[in-house]
Design an enzyme around this catalytic site. Structure first.
Site, PDB file in Angstrom:
ATOM      1  N   SER A  67       0.865  -1.179   0.000  1.00  0.00           N
ATOM      2  CA  SER A  67       0.000   0.000   0.000  1.00  0.00           C
ATOM      3  C   SER A  67       0.906   1.236   0.000  1.00  0.00           C
ATOM      4  O   SER A  67       2.034   1.175   0.505  1.00  0.00           O
ATOM      5  CB  SER A  67      -0.848  -0.073   1.255  1.00  0.00           C
ATOM      6  N   SER A  68       0.408   2.374  -0.530  1.00  0.00           N
ATOM      7  CA  SER A  68       1.322   3.516  -0.731  1.00  0.00           C
ATOM      8  C   SER A  68       1.813   4.125   0.583  1.00  0.00           C
ATOM      9  O   SER A  68       2.782   4.876   0.585  1.00  0.00           O
ATOM     10  CB  SER A  68       0.670   4.582  -1.602  1.00  0.00           C
ATOM     11  N   CYS A  69       1.170   3.774   1.713  1.00  0.00           N
ATOM     12  CA  CYS A  69       1.637   4.322   2.993  1.00  0.00           C
ATOM     13  C   CYS A  69       2.973   3.712   3.431  1.00  0.00           C
ATOM     14  O   CYS A  69       3.545   4.129   4.431  1.00  0.00           O
ATOM     15  CB  CYS A  69       0.587   4.103   4.071  1.00  0.00           C
ATOM     16  N   TYR A  91      -0.079   0.084  10.299  1.00  0.00           N
ATOM     17  CA  TYR A  91      -0.459  -0.628   9.071  1.00  0.00           C
ATOM     18  C   TYR A  91       0.726  -0.703   8.112  1.00  0.00           C
ATOM     19  O   TYR A  91       1.033  -1.756   7.540  1.00  0.00           O
ATOM     20  CB  TYR A  91      -1.633   0.112   8.426  1.00  0.00           C
ATOM     21  N   LYS A  95       2.736  -3.919   6.483  1.00  0.00           N
ATOM     22  CA  LYS A  95       2.854  -4.094   5.016  1.00  0.00           C
ATOM     23  C   LYS A  95       4.313  -4.202   4.588  1.00  0.00           C
ATOM     24  O   LYS A  95       4.671  -5.029   3.748  1.00  0.00           O
ATOM     25  CB  LYS A  95       2.194  -2.907   4.300  1.00  0.00           C
ATOM     26  N   HIS A 105     -12.759   7.079   0.559  1.00  0.00           N
ATOM     27  CA  HIS A 105     -11.665   7.852  -0.029  1.00  0.00           C
ATOM     28  C   HIS A 105     -12.252   8.971  -0.894  1.00  0.00           C
ATOM     29  O   HIS A 105     -13.460   9.031  -1.128  1.00  0.00           O
ATOM     30  CB  HIS A 105     -10.779   6.935  -0.880  1.00  0.00           C
TER      31      HIS A 105
HETATM   32  N1  LIG Z   1      -8.092   0.132  -1.932  1.00  0.00           N
HETATM   33  C1  LIG Z   1      -6.997   0.731  -2.295  1.00  0.00           C
HETATM   34  O1  LIG Z   1      -7.017   1.911  -2.765  1.00  0.00           O
HETATM   35  C2  LIG Z   1      -5.665   0.021  -2.191  1.00  0.00           C
HETATM   36  C3  LIG Z   1      -4.548   0.649  -2.743  1.00  0.00           C
HETATM   37  C4  LIG Z   1      -3.337   0.008  -2.647  1.00  0.00           C
HETATM   38  C5  LIG Z   1      -3.233  -1.212  -2.011  1.00  0.00           C
HETATM   39  N2  LIG Z   1      -4.325  -1.815  -1.479  1.00  0.00           N
HETATM   40  C6  LIG Z   1      -4.110  -3.100  -0.793  1.00  0.00           C
HETATM   41  O2  LIG Z   1      -4.905  -4.148  -1.314  1.00  0.00           O
HETATM   42  C7  LIG Z   1      -5.261  -5.060  -0.273  1.00  0.00           C
HETATM   43  C8  LIG Z   1      -6.764  -5.270  -0.247  1.00  0.00           C
HETATM   44  O3  LIG Z   1      -7.413  -4.019  -0.066  1.00  0.00           O
HETATM   45  P1  LIG Z   1      -8.955  -3.783  -0.448  1.00  0.00           P
HETATM   46  O4  LIG Z   1      -9.093  -2.328  -0.663  1.00  0.00           O
HETATM   47  O5  LIG Z   1      -9.374  -4.746  -1.479  1.00  0.00           O
HETATM   48  O6  LIG Z   1      -9.643  -4.176   0.941  1.00  0.00           O
HETATM   49  P2  LIG Z   1     -11.140  -4.731   1.204  1.00  0.00           P
HETATM   50  O7  LIG Z   1     -12.047  -4.345   0.092  1.00  0.00           O
HETATM   51  O8  LIG Z   1     -11.478  -4.338   2.604  1.00  0.00           O
HETATM   52  O9  LIG Z   1     -10.959  -6.318   1.163  1.00  0.00           O
HETATM   53  C9  LIG Z   1     -10.210  -6.982   2.148  1.00  0.00           C
HETATM   54  C10 LIG Z   1     -10.460  -8.467   2.023  1.00  0.00           C
HETATM   55  O10 LIG Z   1      -9.700  -9.128   3.038  1.00  0.00           O
HETATM   56  C11 LIG Z   1     -10.508 -10.135   3.615  1.00  0.00           C
HETATM   57  N3  LIG Z   1     -10.093 -10.315   5.014  1.00  0.00           N
HETATM   58  C12 LIG Z   1      -9.850  -9.368   5.945  1.00  0.00           C
HETATM   59  N4  LIG Z   1      -9.494  -9.943   7.105  1.00  0.00           N
HETATM   60  C13 LIG Z   1      -9.515 -11.292   6.903  1.00  0.00           C
HETATM   61  C14 LIG Z   1      -9.244 -12.435   7.726  1.00  0.00           C
HETATM   62  N5  LIG Z   1      -8.856 -12.305   9.022  1.00  0.00           N
HETATM   63  N6  LIG Z   1      -9.388 -13.669   7.185  1.00  0.00           N
HETATM   64  C15 LIG Z   1      -9.782 -13.816   5.901  1.00  0.00           C
HETATM   65  N7  LIG Z   1     -10.032 -12.793   5.073  1.00  0.00           N
HETATM   66  C16 LIG Z   1      -9.907 -11.547   5.577  1.00  0.00           C
HETATM   67  C17 LIG Z   1     -11.940  -9.675   3.508  1.00  0.00           C
HETATM   68  O11 LIG Z   1     -12.756 -10.841   3.449  1.00  0.00           O
HETATM   69  P3  LIG Z   1     -14.388 -10.809   3.483  1.00  0.00           P
HETATM   70  O12 LIG Z   1     -14.801 -10.177   2.167  1.00  0.00           O
HETATM   71  O13 LIG Z   1     -14.822 -12.212   3.547  1.00  0.00           O
HETATM   72  O14 LIG Z   1     -14.737  -9.973   4.676  1.00  0.00           O
HETATM   73  C18 LIG Z   1     -11.900  -8.906   2.182  1.00  0.00           C
HETATM   74  O15 LIG Z   1     -12.220  -9.744   1.099  1.00  0.00           O
HETATM   75  C19 LIG Z   1      -4.707  -4.471   1.005  1.00  0.00           C
HETATM   76  O16 LIG Z   1      -3.494  -5.091   1.287  1.00  0.00           O
HETATM   77  C20 LIG Z   1      -4.484  -3.008   0.690  1.00  0.00           C
HETATM   78  O17 LIG Z   1      -3.441  -2.451   1.428  1.00  0.00           O
HETATM   79  C21 LIG Z   1      -5.555  -1.234  -1.566  1.00  0.00           C
END
Ligand SMILES: NC(=O)c1ccc[n+]([C@@H]2O[C@H](COP(=O)([O-])OP(=O)(O)OC[C@H]3O[C@@H](n4cnc5c(N)ncnc54)[C@H](OP(=O)(O)O)[C@@H]3O)[C@@H](O)[C@H]2O)c1
Length: 315
Positions: free
Chosen positions: A109-111, A138, A142, A181
């Site tokens: 993640s960008s942080c 966080y 990461k 966001h």
């Molecule tokens: N969103 C952004 O702008 C962005 C940018 C850069 C990087 N990222 C990175 O991408 C990754 C995913 O982010 P996202 O935005 O897709 O998040 P998200 O929509 O909240 O999805 C997170 C997923 O993780 C699962 N999860 C969380 N805790 C869990 C656990 N204890 N056991 C099993 N599954 C678990 C959740 O499962 P359920 O659906 O079953 O609850 C969900 O499917 C992260 O590492 C984040 O840092 C995101």
């Protein structure tokens, strides 16, 4: 070369990132993709994770499951952010190693970058200075996940890679104004104002900060591209390398939504960091570039938003 019927486990397959990666894998003809919801498999439980890997024996793994949240949640619950994310990563990466997974992609993640990193931010800015304090817990989790992939590669020769996507937007985004966001928040505010025939929309800050945005399906396409084509030790930034002011973004969202009133900037509210842009020269040199331009991406996200049930979005 990944066989089209190879077993690919996408951890977090229902999230914003994971669901886009599943769509992209399917589009590219992959037929054997598996996922488990949080409820079905709690990735913080080591015994369950090891059992799952032993039984399923996935050949490829994308680790897009994480405990994520906005500034508020990060500041209030830093122990949860560092603990849950660290343990998820440790469990999945070790299980992948034990079960001889052919390749694993970890999502950063960008942080992760230092607060005062040079702009645009190159990959080697990692660990060169202090982090932004609001989401430090966080970020440290990461960074440790990315470094773990690097060291498993170095010590055992595991093909574990990691990437760092910039700010994402697109279908399945979070439109709850308390936790969302900037992009989904603007879409929601302009759409609400249009429906209410409001004369203006108030936005936070001065509108002057510069930000980069990547459509989530482009990010997923880049992740699959890296799975297929990259095996280096260093993580890879995924972004467009293009930036826009928050003011410019607001004008674009206003146009796409079709709101005809005014925009008022509340400069009493904080602007955040003045500029945040990835250096994407490494990604370009590996051979990948984005396909969806910003206006088209906003249009797709807005169409998706309109198609959702209102009560689901306000949760
Ligand atoms: N969103 C952004 O702008 C962005 C940018 C850069 C990087 N990222 C990175 O991408 C990754 C995913 O982010 P996202 O935005 O897709 O998040 P998200 O929509 O909240 O999805 C997170 C997923 O993780 C699962 N999860 C969380 N805790 C869990 C656990 N204890 N056991 C099993 N599954 C678990 C959740 O499962 P359920 O659906 O079953 O609850 C969900 O499917 C992260 O590492 C984040 O840092 C995101």
């Amino acid at each position: 070369m990944i066989e089209k019927n190879a077993k690919i486990y996408v951890a977090g397959h229902r999230g914003l990132v994971g669901s886009a990666i599943v769509r992209s894998l399917k589009e590219k003809g992959y037929t054997n993709i598996i996922g488990r919801t949080h409820h079905e498999l709690d990735l913080t439980n080591q015994a369950e994770v090891f059992r799952f890997f032993e039984e399923e024996k996935p050949e490829y793994v994308v680790l897009a499951a994480a405990h994520v949240g906005g500034i508020n949640a990060n500041q209030t619950y830093p122990a949860d952010f560092i603990y849950i994310n660290s343990i998820i990563q440790c469990n999945v990466i070790k299980a992948a190693h034990d079960q001889h997974v052919k390749k694993l992609l970890f999502l950063g993640s960008s942080c992760i970058y230092p607060k005062m990193a040079p702009q645009p931010i190159p990959e080697d800015a990692l660990l060169t200075g202090p982090l932004e304090t609001t989401n430090e817990a966080y970020a440290i989790a990461k960074i440790s996940g990315m470094e773990m992939c690097k060291f498993f590669k170095r010590q055992y020769g595991d093909d574990f890679i990691s990437c760092m996507p910039t700010n994402l937007y697109g279908p399945n985004d979070n439109f709850n104004l308390e936790t969302s966001h900037v992009m989904p928040a603007m879409i929601r505010k302009f759409d609400d104002a249009k429906k209410a025939n409001a004369p203006f929309v108030e936005l936070w800050g001065t509108g002057s900060p510069l930000r980069e945005f990547l459509y989530v399906d482009d990010m997923a396409d880049a992740c699959v591209y890296l799975l297929e084509n990259y095996s280096g030790e260093q993580h890879v930034n995924i972004g467009t390398g293009k930036e826009i002011t928050i003011k410019g973004l607001a004008e674009l969202v206003k146009k796409v939504v079709g709101f005809e009133g005014e925009i008022k900037w509340n400069s009493d509210m904080p602007d955040g960091t003045p500029r945040k842009l990835c250096d994407v020269s490494k990604l370009h040199s590996i051979g990948w570039k984005e396909k969806v331009d910003l206006e088209e991406g906003i249009r797709r996200e807005y169409e998706w938003y309109l198609a959702q049930d209102e009560k689901d979005l306000k949760k």
